[in-house]
Scaffold this motif. Structure first.
Motif, PDB file in Angstrom:
ATOM      1  N   ARG A   9       3.455  -4.977  -1.469  1.00 46.40           N
ATOM      2  CA  ARG A   9       3.320  -3.851  -0.806  1.00 46.40           C
ATOM      3  C   ARG A   9       4.193  -2.603  -0.875  1.00 46.40           C
ATOM      4  O   ARG A   9       3.810  -1.593  -1.004  1.00 46.40           O
ATOM      5  CB  ARG A   9       3.968  -4.611   0.983  1.00 46.40           C
ATOM      6  CG  ARG A   9       3.553  -3.710   1.834  1.00 46.40           C
ATOM      7  CD  ARG A   9       3.815  -4.234   3.438  1.00 46.40           C
ATOM      8  NE  ARG A   9       4.581  -5.231   3.414  1.00 46.40           N
ATOM      9  CZ  ARG A   9       4.449  -6.603   3.407  1.00 46.40           C
ATOM     10  NH1 ARG A   9       3.341  -6.911   3.270  1.00 46.40           N
ATOM     11  NH2 ARG A   9       5.244  -7.332   3.457  1.00 46.40           N
ATOM     12  N   ALA A  10       5.364  -2.801  -1.342  1.00 40.86           N
ATOM     13  CA  ALA A  10       6.169  -1.785  -1.783  1.00 40.86           C
ATOM     14  C   ALA A  10       5.741  -0.922  -2.804  1.00 40.86           C
ATOM     15  O   ALA A  10       5.725   0.182  -3.202  1.00 40.86           O
ATOM     16  CB  ALA A  10       7.642  -2.166  -1.887  1.00 40.86           C
ATOM     17  N   VAL A  11       5.492  -1.824  -3.843  1.00 44.44           N
ATOM     18  CA  VAL A  11       5.137  -1.083  -5.218  1.00 44.44           C
ATOM     19  C   VAL A  11       3.700  -0.224  -5.228  1.00 44.44           C
ATOM     20  O   VAL A  11       3.466   0.853  -5.838  1.00 44.44           O
ATOM     21  CB  VAL A  11       4.894  -1.999  -6.410  1.00 44.44           C
ATOM     22  CG1 VAL A  11       3.570  -3.025  -6.383  1.00 44.44           C
ATOM     23  CG2 VAL A  11       4.985  -1.284  -7.945  1.00 44.44           C
ATOM     24  N   LYS A  12       2.748  -0.976  -4.024  1.00 45.74           N
ATOM     25  CA  LYS A  12       1.365  -0.314  -3.856  1.00 45.74           C
ATOM     26  C   LYS A  12       1.543   0.975  -3.279  1.00 45.74           C
ATOM     27  O   LYS A  12       0.666   1.767  -3.129  1.00 45.74           O
ATOM     28  CB  LYS A  12       0.605  -1.274  -3.383  1.00 45.74           C
ATOM     29  CG  LYS A  12      -0.141  -2.342  -4.340  1.00 45.74           C
ATOM     30  CD  LYS A  12      -0.918  -3.290  -3.308  1.00 45.74           C
ATOM     31  CE  LYS A  12      -1.280  -4.425  -4.144  1.00 45.74           C
ATOM     32  NZ  LYS A  12      -1.885  -5.602  -3.457  1.00 45.74           N
ATOM     33  N   ALA A  13       2.730   1.162  -2.756  1.00 49.04           N
ATOM     34  CA  ALA A  13       2.796   2.395  -1.860  1.00 49.04           C
ATOM     35  C   ALA A  13       3.450   3.701  -2.639  1.00 49.04           C
ATOM     36  O   ALA A  13       3.542   4.839  -2.221  1.00 49.04           O
ATOM     37  CB  ALA A  13       3.945   2.194  -0.558  1.00 49.04           C
ATOM     38  N   ILE A  14       3.571   3.330  -3.805  1.00 43.16           N
ATOM     39  CA  ILE A  14       4.139   4.372  -4.680  1.00 43.16           C
ATOM     40  C   ILE A  14       2.853   5.141  -5.390  1.00 43.16           C
ATOM     41  O   ILE A  14       2.066   4.453  -6.331  1.00 43.16           O
ATOM     42  CB  ILE A  14       4.928   3.888  -5.894  1.00 43.16           C
ATOM     43  CG1 ILE A  14       6.115   3.114  -5.322  1.00 43.16           C
ATOM     44  CG2 ILE A  14       5.509   4.906  -7.059  1.00 43.16           C
ATOM     45  CD1 ILE A  14       7.091   2.356  -6.275  1.00 43.16           C
ATOM     46  N   PRO A  15       2.680   6.180  -5.256  1.00 41.59           N
ATOM     47  CA  PRO A  15       1.455   7.058  -5.709  1.00 41.59           C
ATOM     48  C   PRO A  15       1.307   7.086  -7.238  1.00 41.59           C
ATOM     49  O   PRO A  15       0.202   6.985  -7.696  1.00 41.59           O
ATOM     50  CB  PRO A  15       1.391   8.180  -4.980  1.00 41.59           C
ATOM     51  CG  PRO A  15       3.044   8.623  -4.539  1.00 41.59           C
ATOM     52  CD  PRO A  15       3.478   7.377  -4.366  1.00 41.59           C
ATOM     53  N   GLU A  16       2.460   7.067  -8.029  1.00 48.85           N
ATOM     54  CA  GLU A  16       2.569   7.110  -9.496  1.00 48.85           C
ATOM     55  C   GLU A  16       1.882   5.938 -10.135  1.00 48.85           C
ATOM     56  O   GLU A  16       1.607   5.773 -11.084  1.00 48.85           O
ATOM     57  CB  GLU A  16       3.769   7.897  -9.864  1.00 48.85           C
ATOM     58  CG  GLU A  16       4.213   9.129  -9.682  1.00 48.85           C
ATOM     59  CD  GLU A  16       4.953   9.268  -8.279  1.00 48.85           C
ATOM     60  OE1 GLU A  16       5.297  10.300  -8.137  1.00 48.85           O
ATOM     61  OE2 GLU A  16       5.056   8.249  -7.456  1.00 48.85           O
ATOM     62  N   VAL A  17       1.998   4.910  -9.273  1.00 47.29           N
ATOM     63  CA  VAL A  17       1.571   3.455  -9.811  1.00 47.29           C
ATOM     64  C   VAL A  17       0.204   3.368  -9.612  1.00 47.29           C
ATOM     65  O   VAL A  17      -0.331   3.388  -8.463  1.00 47.29           O
ATOM     66  CB  VAL A  17       2.314   2.368  -9.062  1.00 47.29           C
ATOM     67  CG1 VAL A  17       1.834   1.059  -9.447  1.00 47.29           C
ATOM     68  CG2 VAL A  17       4.050   2.154  -9.379  1.00 47.29           C
ATOM     69  N   GLN A  18      -0.556   3.471 -10.774  1.00 51.81           N
ATOM     70  CA  GLN A  18      -2.031   3.306 -10.968  1.00 51.81           C
ATOM     71  C   GLN A  18      -2.752   1.924 -10.726  1.00 51.81           C
ATOM     72  O   GLN A  18      -3.649   1.676 -10.138  1.00 51.81           O
ATOM     73  CB  GLN A  18      -2.514   4.079 -11.905  1.00 51.81           C
ATOM     74  CG  GLN A  18      -2.118   5.540 -11.623  1.00 51.81           C
ATOM     75  CD  GLN A  18      -2.416   6.415 -10.618  1.00 51.81           C
ATOM     76  OE1 GLN A  18      -3.964   6.742 -10.590  1.00 51.81           O
ATOM     77  NE2 GLN A  18      -1.950   6.827  -9.972  1.00 51.81           N
ATOM     78  N   VAL A  19      -1.977   1.085 -11.302  1.00 52.76           N
ATOM     79  CA  VAL A  19      -2.598  -0.421 -11.408  1.00 52.76           C
ATOM     80  C   VAL A  19      -1.280  -1.390 -11.269  1.00 52.76           C
ATOM     81  O   VAL A  19      -0.428  -1.180 -11.943  1.00 52.76           O
ATOM     82  CB  VAL A  19      -3.307  -0.478 -12.726  1.00 52.76           C
ATOM     83  CG1 VAL A  19      -3.618  -1.968 -12.820  1.00 52.76           C
ATOM     84  CG2 VAL A  19      -4.418   0.426 -12.868  1.00 52.76           C
ATOM     85  N   VAL A  20      -1.582  -2.554 -10.477  1.00 52.05           N
ATOM     86  CA  VAL A  20      -0.837  -3.516 -10.120  1.00 52.05           C
ATOM     87  C   VAL A  20      -1.193  -4.644 -10.451  1.00 52.05           C
ATOM     88  O   VAL A  20      -2.124  -5.058 -10.050  1.00 52.05           O
ATOM     89  CB  VAL A  20      -0.088  -3.607  -8.703  1.00 52.05           C
ATOM     90  CG1 VAL A  20       0.806  -4.689  -8.549  1.00 52.05           C
ATOM     91  CG2 VAL A  20       0.582  -2.199  -8.377  1.00 52.05           C
ATOM     92  N   GLN A  21      -0.873  -5.361 -11.524  1.00 50.45           N
ATOM     93  CA  GLN A  21      -1.322  -6.946 -12.011  1.00 50.45           C
ATOM     94  C   GLN A  21      -0.209  -7.801 -11.920  1.00 50.45           C
ATOM     95  O   GLN A  21       0.756  -7.563 -12.336  1.00 50.45           O
ATOM     96  CB  GLN A  21      -1.784  -6.514 -13.530  1.00 50.45           C
ATOM     97  CG  GLN A  21      -2.853  -5.464 -13.674  1.00 50.45           C
ATOM     98  CD  GLN A  21      -3.344  -5.224 -15.221  1.00 50.45           C
ATOM     99  OE1 GLN A  21      -2.226  -5.391 -15.863  1.00 50.45           O
ATOM    100  NE2 GLN A  21      -4.279  -4.850 -15.459  1.00 50.45           N
ATOM    101  N   HIS A  22      -0.764  -8.654 -11.366  1.00 50.40           N
ATOM    102  CA  HIS A  22       0.233 -10.307 -11.425  1.00 50.40           C
ATOM    103  C   HIS A  22      -0.330 -10.982 -12.351  1.00 50.40           C
ATOM    104  O   HIS A  22      -1.592 -11.331 -12.484  1.00 50.40           O
ATOM    105  CB  HIS A  22      -0.217 -10.559 -10.013  1.00 50.40           C
ATOM    106  CG  HIS A  22       1.021 -11.745  -9.584  1.00 50.40           C
ATOM    107  ND1 HIS A  22       0.701 -12.910  -8.519  1.00 50.40           N
ATOM    108  CD2 HIS A  22       2.140 -12.124 -10.198  1.00 50.40           C
ATOM    109  CE1 HIS A  22       1.949 -13.726  -8.551  1.00 50.40           C
ATOM    110  NE2 HIS A  22       2.792 -13.078  -9.368  1.00 50.40           N
ATOM    111  N   VAL A  23       0.700 -11.157 -13.558  1.00 48.37           N
ATOM    112  CA  VAL A  23       0.467 -11.788 -14.634  1.00 48.37           C
ATOM    113  C   VAL A  23       1.396 -12.839 -14.914  1.00 48.37           C
ATOM    114  O   VAL A  23       2.302 -13.137 -14.076  1.00 48.37           O
ATOM    115  CB  VAL A  23       0.452 -10.795 -15.747  1.00 48.37           C
ATOM    116  CG1 VAL A  23      -0.456  -9.654 -15.603  1.00 48.37           C
ATOM    117  CG2 VAL A  23       1.767 -10.245 -15.930  1.00 48.37           C
TER     118      VAL A  23
END
Length: 152
Positions: A87-101
């Motif tokens: 939730r916190a990382v998705k709120a950062i506009p510079e972060v374009q893609v979040v992948q759980h790996v």
């Protein structure tokens, strides 16, 4: 899995090259009518094969000349919930893609910045302060070639 014939694959290839191509133009190129092309496209959308059409923005033209891939390992998985981090990382506009790996890192992030100094600011003030962040590894993108991938 949806069964695709040659015309379906050709429509997907045309849309992968340019998602704004009109159904009439695709139909004409494939020897079918505009309504037939449109029905096939709708069927592919309804089947989930086509999930949407995206705008391809030139980040550098907008002033974002640096792309960095971050590997993020959470410090203590038990004490901080994955949901809180996500939730916190998705709120950062510079972060374009979040992948759980799976692997050495728990997450892979695609981060855009104006320049290296701007990336350092985002890293220090936003990413390193996220709940549960432990180890971080950065890889700066030098060049990229996007490929449509296999269709069919």
């Amino acid at each position: 899995m949806t069964d695709l014939d040659e015309i379906d694959r050709a429509l997907l290839a045309m849309l992968a090259r340019d998602a704004t191509t009109a159904a009439g133009a695709m139909g004409k190129a494939l020897g079918i009518s505009q309504p037939a092309a449109w029905r096939r496209i709708r069927r592919l959308e309804e089947a989930g094969v086509i999930r949407g059409r995206r705008l391809d923005v030139d980040r550098a033209a907008l002033g974002f000349g640096v792309t960095v891939f971050l590997g993020v390992k959470l410090a203590t998985k038990g004490r901080v919930s994955i949901e809180d981090f996500e939730r916190a990382v998705k709120a950062i506009p510079e972060v374009q893609v979040v992948q759980h790996v799976l692997g050495l890192f728990d997450y892979r992030l695609r981060v855009v910045a104006r320049d290296i100094a701007d990336f350092e600011r985002v890293l220090r003030r936003r990413i390193m302060t996220l709940p549960g962040v432990g180890q971080v590894e950065a890889n700066v993108l030098l060049s990229e070639e996007e490929r449509p991938g296999p269709i069919g």
